[in-house]
Design a protein around this motif. Structure first.
Motif, short mmCIF file in Angstrom:
data_model
loop_
_atom_site.label_atom_id
_atom_site.label_comp_id
_atom_site.label_asym_id
_atom_site.label_seq_id
_atom_site.Cartn_x
_atom_site.Cartn_y
_atom_site.Cartn_z
N VAL A 41 59.26 50.06 -90.34
CA VAL A 41 59.44 51.10 -91.59
C VAL A 41 59.62 51.88 -92.15
N ARG A 42 59.05 53.39 -91.72
CA ARG A 42 59.05 54.17 -91.65
C ARG A 42 60.09 54.82 -91.29
N LEU A 49 62.79 53.11 -90.59
CA LEU A 49 63.64 52.39 -91.96
C LEU A 49 64.24 53.17 -92.86
N LYS A 50 62.94 53.40 -94.06
CA LYS A 50 63.62 54.28 -95.13
C LYS A 50 63.58 55.02 -95.38
N HIS A 51 62.96 55.85 -93.98
CA HIS A 51 64.44 57.37 -94.07
C HIS A 51 65.52 57.28 -92.59
N GLN A 111 69.50 56.67 -94.57
CA GLN A 111 70.20 56.09 -96.12
C GLN A 111 70.84 55.14 -96.07
N ARG A 161 68.39 51.97 -96.04
CA ARG A 161 66.58 52.04 -96.53
C ARG A 161 66.87 50.54 -97.53
N SER A 162 68.51 50.32 -97.99
CA SER A 162 68.12 49.19 -98.85
C SER A 162 67.66 47.68 -98.43
N GLY A 216 56.36 51.70 -97.11
CA GLY A 216 58.22 50.84 -97.72
C GLY A 216 58.87 50.01 -97.66
N ASP A 232 58.66 46.07 -98.61
CA ASP A 232 58.25 45.08 -100.06
C ASP A 232 57.56 43.52 -100.00
N LYS A 259 68.35 42.06 -102.66
CA LYS A 259 68.74 42.46 -101.79
C LYS A 259 70.93 42.31 -102.81
#
Length: 382
Positions: free
Chosen positions: A67-68, A70-72, A74, A77-78, A100, A102, A125
């Motif tokens: 997760v970390r 993925l969220k870092h 760009q 991260r969405s 991060g 959801d 999404k």
């Protein structure tokens, strides 16, 4: 969003992956699977799914670390992430959500709960993608508008420069010459010396020298302004080329730089209109005790025409006997009299009422020159 939505399921238990795949595909979703965190991260980068179902407890790379990462990223991260765990320990869930994630599901999960969370995350999404698409479109439009503005600014700057150039040219050159220079982009060729047959009109005020000697400077300039404005309207209307001012004298040329076959007709027509226009001013001048008259001389012949002067100041000039002839006829003219040469009369005789003045001895000419007075201009019928 993909169509159908693309879901990536990451779990180190093959049975769990199969259950997820079957249930999600049965509801119309496209499903990809990964057996550990490293494979899941690689497939996320390869497939850019619309949703990731991510087990927390996995070998190699646990779900929270994935997760970390993925969220870092760009580009990733969405993508919404639903954390899946067999533990009821809230510390894993809190850490995963802080990293991060959801939403979350606890194994074993109930079928309807799974689909409800999947639909909720996919709606988010879809909304995110819509907003991102609109933001990108606005960004593109802003960039395009910026390009248009730059282009418009450049165009306006060029037009302002052109207008300023035109204004400067019109201060020192006849309007037709200035227009042709700007249109051609380079006036050098246009203003090169050349020979052409022209009709020259010379006009001035009778009694102006005596008036200027006794009147106040402000009065003199007021009279000149009224005089030039009155005659300027006729010059423009008849498309003459104002060659120069000579004190109270004005020299107008026809057939250069713009050629016209009827140049003598235009010249005489303009002269008659000037005489009529000045009559109104003459009456007002008389009331102010200004004893001023108006005379005109017109000649036709070949002349050398072009630019004279030096690099910082130049004029458009007509050089030759024809200019002198028109000036001398003007000197000989009485107030309200239009005197023309033999060649001018020959070009307009059927369009005017004229009388023979006789052979005049004109300064600068070795033999007497015939002169005719234009009494009235009829013009062409119709």
């Amino acid at each position: 969003m993909h169509d159908p939505p693309r879901i990536l399921a990451v779990d180190d238990t093959p049975e769990n992956l199969e259950i997820l795949r079957m249930r999600l595909e049965a509801n119309g979703y496209e499903v990809a699977t990964a057996a550990d965190g490293e494979e899941g991260l690689a497939k996320a980068r390869e497939l850019t799914p619309d949703l990731i179902l991510l087990d927390i407890m996995m070998p190699k790379l646990d779900g929270i670390s994935v997760v970390r990462m993925l969220k870092h990223d760009q580009s990733l991260r969405s993508i919404p992430v639903i954390l899946v765990t067999a533990k009821a320990d809230t510390r894993d869930l809190v850490e995963g959500l802080d990293a991060g994630g959801d939403d979350y599901l606890t194994k074993p999960f109930e079928h309807r709960a799974l689909l409800a969370r999947v639909r909720s995350m996919l709606r988010q999404k879809a909304l995110h993608d819509t907003v991102a698409s609109q933001a990108k479109r606005l960004e593109d439009q802003a960039a395009q508008l910026s390009d248009w503005n730059r282009s418009l600014e450049q165009t306006v700057a060029e037009q302002v420069t052109e207008l300023e150039r035109m204004a400067r040219l019109r201060r020192f050159l006849p309007e037709q010459v200035a227009d042709l220079i700007v249109a051609a982009g380079n006036g050098d060729a246009l203003l090169q010396s050349h020979r052409r047959e022209v009709t020259v009109v010379f006009c001035d005020l009778r009694g102006f020298t005596a008036f200027a000697e006794t009147a106040e400077p402000e009065e003199v300039m007021t009279v000149l302004a009224e005089y030039h404005s009155c005659l300027g309207e006729q010059i423009v209307r008849h498309e003459g080329t104002l060659e120069r001012f000579v004190g109270d004298g004005i020299v107008v040329v026809f057939n250069d730089p713009l050629p016209c076959a009827d140049h003598s007709e235009r010249a005489v027509s303009m002269a008659a209109a000037m005489r009529d226009a000045i009559d109104g001013h003459s009456e007002r001048w008389r009331k102010r005790d200004y004893l001023l008259g108006f005379g005109i001389g017109i000649a036709r012949g070949h002349a050398t025409i072009g630019r004279i002067g030096f690099d910082r100041r130049s004029d458009y000039a007509v050089i030759g006997t024809v200019s002198n002839h028109a000036a001398r006829l003007c000197e000989a003219a009485k107030s309200r009299q239009i005197l023309v040469s033999q060649r001018v009369l020959g070009a307009v005789e059927s369009l005017v009422e004229s009388v023979l003045v006789g052979d005049l001895t004109l300064k600068g000419f070795r033999r007497p020159m015939p002169a005719y007075e234009i009494v009235r201009w009829f013009g062409r019928p119709g």
